[in-house]
Design a protein around this motif. Sequence first.
Motif, PDB file in Angstrom:
ATOM      1  N   ALA A 106       1.997  11.770 -19.799  1.00  0.00           N
ATOM      2  CA  ALA A 106       2.545  12.269 -18.537  1.00  0.00           C
ATOM      3  C   ALA A 106       3.930  11.683 -18.280  1.00  0.00           C
ATOM      4  CB  ALA A 106       1.610  11.932 -17.379  1.00  0.00           C
ATOM      5  N   ARG A 107       4.635  12.308 -17.381  1.00  0.00           N
ATOM      6  CA  ARG A 107       5.985  11.893 -17.012  1.00  0.00           C
ATOM      7  C   ARG A 107       5.952  10.769 -15.992  1.00  0.00           C
ATOM      8  NH1 ARG A 107       9.912  14.957 -12.897  1.00  0.00           N
ATOM      9  NH2 ARG A 107       7.853  15.404 -12.009  1.00  0.00           N
ATOM     10  N   VAL A 108       6.805   9.764 -16.189  1.00  0.00           N
ATOM     11  CA  VAL A 108       7.098   8.742 -15.190  1.00  0.00           C
ATOM     12  C   VAL A 108       8.546   8.969 -14.767  1.00  0.00           C
ATOM     13  CG1 VAL A 108       7.329   6.276 -14.732  1.00  0.00           C
ATOM     14  CG2 VAL A 108       5.438   7.104 -16.154  1.00  0.00           C
ATOM     15  N   TYR A 109       8.783   9.127 -13.468  1.00  0.00           N
ATOM     16  CA  TYR A 109      10.082   9.637 -13.037  1.00  0.00           C
ATOM     17  C   TYR A 109      10.537   9.005 -11.730  1.00  0.00           C
ATOM     18  CZ  TYR A 109       7.256  12.229  -9.692  1.00  0.00           C
ATOM     19  OH  TYR A 109       6.378  12.557  -8.683  1.00  0.00           O
ATOM     20  N   ALA A 110      11.853   8.993 -11.538  1.00  0.00           N
ATOM     21  CA  ALA A 110      12.447   8.582 -10.271  1.00  0.00           C
ATOM     22  C   ALA A 110      12.497   9.778  -9.323  1.00  0.00           C
ATOM     23  CB  ALA A 110      13.854   8.040 -10.501  1.00  0.00           C
ATOM     24  N   HIS A 111      12.485   9.503  -8.020  1.00  0.00           N
ATOM     25  CA  HIS A 111      12.575  10.579  -7.039  1.00  0.00           C
ATOM     26  C   HIS A 111      13.919  11.278  -7.186  1.00  0.00           C
ATOM     27  CE1 HIS A 111      12.840  12.576  -3.100  1.00  0.00           C
ATOM     28  NE2 HIS A 111      11.514  12.507  -3.101  1.00  0.00           N
ATOM     29  N   PRO A 112      13.949  12.613  -7.145  1.00  0.00           N
ATOM     30  CA  PRO A 112      15.223  13.327  -7.355  1.00  0.00           C
ATOM     31  C   PRO A 112      16.300  12.994  -6.327  1.00  0.00           C
ATOM     32  CG  PRO A 112      13.491  14.824  -6.579  1.00  0.00           C
ATOM     33  CD  PRO A 112      12.828  13.547  -6.965  1.00  0.00           C
ATOM     34  N   GLU A 113      15.918  12.524  -5.148  1.00  0.00           N
ATOM     35  CA  GLU A 113      16.893  12.147  -4.123  1.00  0.00           C
ATOM     36  C   GLU A 113      17.053  10.633  -4.023  1.00  0.00           C
ATOM     37  OE1 GLU A 113      15.689  13.987  -0.500  1.00  0.00           O
ATOM     38  OE2 GLU A 113      15.720  16.018  -1.329  1.00  0.00           O
ATOM     39  N   GLY A 114      16.518   9.903  -4.998  1.00  0.00           N
ATOM     40  CA  GLY A 114      16.667   8.457  -5.016  1.00  0.00           C
ATOM     41  C   GLY A 114      15.811   7.718  -4.002  1.00  0.00           C
ATOM     42  N   ARG A 115      14.797   8.385  -3.445  1.00  0.00           N
ATOM     43  CA  ARG A 115      13.972   7.758  -2.432  1.00  0.00           C
ATOM     44  C   ARG A 115      12.986   6.763  -3.059  1.00  0.00           C
ATOM     45  NH1 ARG A 115      14.079   9.668   2.543  1.00  0.00           N
ATOM     46  NH2 ARG A 115      11.907   9.127   2.973  1.00  0.00           N
ATOM     47  N   ALA A 116      12.582   5.818  -2.254  1.00  0.00           N
ATOM     48  CA  ALA A 116      11.614   4.799  -2.681  1.00  0.00           C
ATOM     49  C   ALA A 116      10.463   4.766  -1.682  1.00  0.00           C
ATOM     50  CB  ALA A 116      12.277   3.430  -2.751  1.00  0.00           C
ATOM     51  N   GLU A 117       9.338   4.251  -2.128  1.00  0.00           N
ATOM     52  CA  GLU A 117       8.223   3.938  -1.235  1.00  0.00           C
ATOM     53  C   GLU A 117       8.074   2.424  -1.242  1.00  0.00           C
ATOM     54  OE1 GLU A 117       5.242   7.779  -1.225  1.00  0.00           O
ATOM     55  OE2 GLU A 117       5.002   6.324  -2.841  1.00  0.00           O
ATOM     56  N   ILE A 118       8.554   1.789  -0.185  1.00  0.00           N
ATOM     57  CA  ILE A 118       8.486   0.329  -0.044  1.00  0.00           C
ATOM     58  C   ILE A 118       8.024   0.058   1.377  1.00  0.00           C
ATOM     59  CG2 ILE A 118       9.795  -1.825  -0.089  1.00  0.00           C
ATOM     60  CD1 ILE A 118      11.644  -0.572  -2.144  1.00  0.00           C
ATOM     61  N   GLY A 119       6.759  -0.280   1.521  1.00  0.00           N
ATOM     62  CA  GLY A 119       6.131  -0.432   2.822  1.00  0.00           C
ATOM     63  C   GLY A 119       4.799   0.293   2.833  1.00  0.00           C
ATOM     64  N   TYR A 120       4.332   0.672   4.014  1.00  0.00           N
ATOM     65  CA  TYR A 120       3.045   1.361   4.170  1.00  0.00           C
ATOM     66  C   TYR A 120       3.275   2.864   4.353  1.00  0.00           C
ATOM     67  CZ  TYR A 120       0.290  -2.880   4.443  1.00  0.00           C
ATOM     68  OH  TYR A 120      -0.348  -4.063   4.134  1.00  0.00           O
ATOM     69  N   TYR A 121       2.560   3.670   3.536  1.00  0.00           N
ATOM     70  CA  TYR A 121       2.724   5.114   3.561  1.00  0.00           C
ATOM     71  C   TYR A 121       1.351   5.779   3.539  1.00  0.00           C
ATOM     72  CZ  TYR A 121       7.514   3.897   2.453  1.00  0.00           C
ATOM     73  OH  TYR A 121       8.768   3.344   2.504  1.00  0.00           O
ATOM     74  N   PRO A 122       1.285   7.028   4.052  1.00  0.00           N
ATOM     75  CA  PRO A 122      -0.014   7.707   4.135  1.00  0.00           C
ATOM     76  C   PRO A 122      -0.623   7.985   2.759  1.00  0.00           C
ATOM     77  CG  PRO A 122       1.594   8.770   5.579  1.00  0.00           C
ATOM     78  CD  PRO A 122       2.354   7.811   4.700  1.00  0.00           C
ATOM     79  N   LEU A 123      -1.944   7.980   2.713  1.00  0.00           N
ATOM     80  CA  LEU A 123      -2.725   8.286   1.524  1.00  0.00           C
ATOM     81  C   LEU A 123      -3.764   9.330   1.909  1.00  0.00           C
ATOM     82  CD1 LEU A 123      -3.170   7.273  -1.471  1.00  0.00           C
ATOM     83  CD2 LEU A 123      -5.050   5.913  -0.539  1.00  0.00           C
ATOM     84  N   VAL A 124      -3.812  10.443   1.165  1.00  0.00           N
ATOM     85  CA  VAL A 124      -4.731  11.541   1.484  1.00  0.00           C
ATOM     86  C   VAL A 124      -5.632  11.801   0.280  1.00  0.00           C
ATOM     87  CG1 VAL A 124      -4.925  13.953   2.165  1.00  0.00           C
ATOM     88  CG2 VAL A 124      -3.005  12.573   3.013  1.00  0.00           C
ATOM     89  N   PRO A 125      -6.931  11.589   0.408  1.00  0.00           N
ATOM     90  CA  PRO A 125      -7.824  11.841  -0.725  1.00  0.00           C
ATOM     91  C   PRO A 125      -7.971  13.330  -1.009  1.00  0.00           C
ATOM     92  CG  PRO A 125      -9.092  11.224   1.213  1.00  0.00           C
ATOM     93  CD  PRO A 125      -7.644  11.033   1.566  1.00  0.00           C
ATOM     94  N   THR A 126      -8.105  13.662  -2.268  1.00  0.00           N
ATOM     95  CA  THR A 126      -8.435  15.018  -2.690  1.00  0.00           C
ATOM     96  C   THR A 126      -9.947  15.228  -2.521  1.00  0.00           C
ATOM     97  OG1 THR A 126      -8.864  14.325  -4.962  1.00  0.00           O
ATOM     98  CG2 THR A 126      -6.573  14.918  -4.387  1.00  0.00           C
ATOM     99  N   PRO A 127     -10.456  16.445  -2.723  1.00  0.00           N
ATOM    100  CA  PRO A 127     -11.915  16.623  -2.681  1.00  0.00           C
ATOM    101  C   PRO A 127     -12.643  15.705  -3.661  1.00  0.00           C
ATOM    102  CG  PRO A 127     -10.826  18.744  -2.542  1.00  0.00           C
ATOM    103  CD  PRO A 127      -9.747  17.745  -2.807  1.00  0.00           C
ATOM    104  N   GLU A 128     -12.056  15.487  -4.842  1.00  0.00           N
ATOM    105  CA  GLU A 128     -12.673  14.568  -5.803  1.00  0.00           C
ATOM    106  C   GLU A 128     -12.631  13.133  -5.285  1.00  0.00           C
ATOM    107  OE1 GLU A 128     -11.314  18.236  -7.804  1.00  0.00           O
ATOM    108  OE2 GLU A 128     -10.339  16.793  -6.469  1.00  0.00           O
ATOM    109  N   GLY A 129     -11.541  12.800  -4.597  1.00  0.00           N
ATOM    110  CA  GLY A 129     -11.442  11.478  -3.988  1.00  0.00           C
ATOM    111  C   GLY A 129     -12.436  11.294  -2.857  1.00  0.00           C
TER     112      GLY A 129
END
Length: 256
Positions: A106-129
């Motif tokens: 699989a691909r490991v990639y940087a955000h196309p707009e240079g954004r980062a996730e540093i801090g607390y961010y939402p997490l949404v489970p899928t049906p499998e989750g």
Amino acid sequence: MTRRPPTRRPVLIVLHQETSTPGRVGRLLLERGYPLDIRRPRFGDPLPETLAGHAGAMIFGGPMSANDPDDFLRQETDWVGTVLREEKPFLGLCLGAQMLARHLGARVYAHPEGRAEIGYYPLVPTPEGEAMARDLGTPWPSHVYHWHREGFDAPPGATTLAVGDDFPVQAIRVGARAYGFQFHPEVTHAMVCRWTVRAHERLSLPGAQARHEHLERRLMHDPCVAAWLDAFLDHWLGEPRVPRRTKPRRSPSLRA
């Protein structure tokens, strides 16, 4: 004569900096009786040819990229195949999850707009989750702690368990026993304080949260993360789910 309980096999812990620790994950493993076999391939520690003597393996995060050409990164990424072939429990956190994805093509990639996730961010489970949460008996936390500028795609054959915003794939399962999480459930309060001071320049990246937000949101979200991680580790290790006894609170002091 009292018999000692059987000694558990150690969990292999792969770290990437001299001062890194497995944080809360390490403490919870030790509480369950699993010794920690800590190795740092970046500084010359070898990885075992087989995990026959280990209960499982974890690869933690680091400031480097899974796309970097360093020999130790290629070695660790290739070594993930050993764990998968032997069908041992595997957990990759942040960089470790990206190595799992990259190993599987699989691909490991940087955000196309240079954004980062540093801090607390939402997490949404899928049906499998959601199905996994029912097995755990504990819901996924609504927000989790991040510290990364790259994400990964779900590799072929993987099951996506949870998604996010700027980096959609947040949790995957490969087979029955291998997991990759883009977030950091292992962080302690001390780790958050240390990261936000020693790497404070990263807090100015697009999308990153200010230091006070890290600390304030930890108070809001970490109890749910801690409960979920406790249940997940039992599931990951194949142990029966037993409610943990919490330490009794001390009565308030009567002294002024």
